[in-house]
Design an enzyme around this catalytic site. Structure first.
Site, PDB file in Angstrom:
ATOM      1  CB  CYS A 130      -3.759   9.329   6.468  1.00  0.00           C
ATOM      2  SG  CYS A 130      -4.407   9.103   8.116  1.00  0.00           S
ATOM      3  CG  HIS A 160      -1.821   1.100   1.423  1.00  0.00           C
ATOM      4  ND1 HIS A 160      -3.175   1.010   1.188  1.00  0.00           N
ATOM      5  CD2 HIS A 160      -1.621   2.380   1.840  1.00  0.00           C
ATOM      6  CE1 HIS A 160      -3.765   2.159   1.455  1.00  0.00           C
ATOM      7  NE2 HIS A 160      -2.835   3.014   1.858  1.00  0.00           N
TER       8      HIS A 160
END
Ligand code: HMG
Ligand code: MG
Length: 299
Positions: A240, A207
């Site tokens: 994020c 990821h």
């Protein structure tokens, strides 16, 4: 070295891609986006997350998104779940696959999910036990595997222990998060080699966020070590809110182009995917960050 004939792409655009976008995106546009991604051949699309709407207001419409999708059961639509409350909401909405998300950095754990790593494992133990009762497969994420915005490099043994713990709890695979996109291929080889001493390659996924432009090189390094599942986000959206400075995930378009060049099957129609990426960027009022989409030039 032998590369796989086929890779699995986990499209995280509707979740990781949209969780950090400043412009509000209507629910019907999210649903349309996910359907376009499915229409492009993506068979696993992380649709949303069942977290606090105060923390991630962009995904507060999780239930409406899941209920509005109505896609064939062959398309997996996992959602992030941090605790039992999120699990119950996800099941009520009709979610059939979930992911829990832990961190290998204590500080990031506190900032992101408001508890220590140890406390997060208590929460995940409860969630995974409930998921087993409902026959819901659980993926495990680990954040900050290649560096933390607060603590820097995390020791390999901490990473290997956390991955093993999630697998032992019952996670089907561990997605290795380069949350702030700082990894380089040498580091990827070292960290994954440490993990492979305890965990088979088919249980690991990459990821990679692309902050430093290394994500494609990192994917090649991981492929060469036997990984064959990669997370990516259409148009390279993502980030994020608890990882300041981190840019988007590697663009799915760029990963598909890479795999085509390597002769590796993805099942994805690149032109339809590029169209889906442009669609969401127009609605999110954000630039498309895929190099391949720019090079292929269709709007
Ligand atoms: P908490 O421990 O209860 O404490 O939440 P809190 O103070 O953070 O939140 C308390 C409030 O949230 C309460 O509401 C709870 O009821 C509510 P209030 O009384 O204030 O009205 N609450 C919930 N509401 C809806 N759904 C829930 C839920 N749980 C509590 N499930 C929690 C902990 C994790 C929920 C919270 O901190 C949170 O939502 N954090 C956001 C986490 C997040 O979504 N981060 C981004 C995704 S992770 C990521 O991007 C990394 C990844 O891509 C991999 C990588 O790149 O590394 C996966
Ligand atoms: Mg991420």
């Amino acid at each position: 070295m032998k590369l796989p004939a086929r890779v699995t792409l986990v499209e995280v655009g509707p979740r990781d891609g949209l969780q950090n976008e400043p412009s509000p995106i209507p629910t019907d546009i999210k649903i349309d986006f996910i359907k376009r991604l499915a229409g492009a051949g993506l068979a696993t699309i992380e649709a949303t997350s069942f977290v606090s709407p105060k923390k991630i207001p962009q995904l507060a419409d999780h239930t409406e998104v899941i209920r509005g999708l109505n896609l064939p059961a062959s398309i997996q639509l996992p959602a992030l779940v941090p605790n039992v409350k999120g699990f119950n909401n996800a099941v009520d909405a009709g979610v059939k696959h979930i992911a829990v998300f832990a961190s290998v950095s204590e500080t990031f754990s506190q900032r992101n999910i408001h508890c220590s790593i140890e406390e997060s494992f208590v929460r995940f133990t409860e969630v995974i036990a409930l998921a087993k009762q409902h026959h819901i497969p659980v993926r495990g994420y680990l954040s900050c595997v290649f560096g933390c915005p607060y603590e820097g490099k995390i020791a390999d043994d901490v990473i290997v222990d956390a991955a093993k713990r999630l697998l032992d709890l019952g996670c089907t695979e561990i997605s290795l998060g380069d949350t702030i996109g700082v990894a380089t291929p040498k580091q990827v080889r070292e960290v994954i080699a440490a993990l492979l001493t305890k965990i088979p390659a088919e249980k690991l996924a990459g990821h990679f966020h692309d902050t430093y432009g290394q994500a494609i090189a990192n994917i090649v390094a991981a492929l060469e070590l036997g990984l064959s599942t990669f997370d990516s986000s259409a148009a390279g959206l993502g980030g994020c809110p608890y990882a300041a400075g981190a840019s988007g995930n590697v663009a799915t378009e760029d990963v598909v182009y890479l795999m085509q060049g390597l002769g590796i099957e993805t099942g994805v129609d690149l032109e339809k995917l590029i169209a889906a990426g442009h669609f969401i960027c127009q609605h999110a009022k954000t630039p498309n960050r895929s190099k391949v989409a720019a090079a292929m030039g269709k709007k």
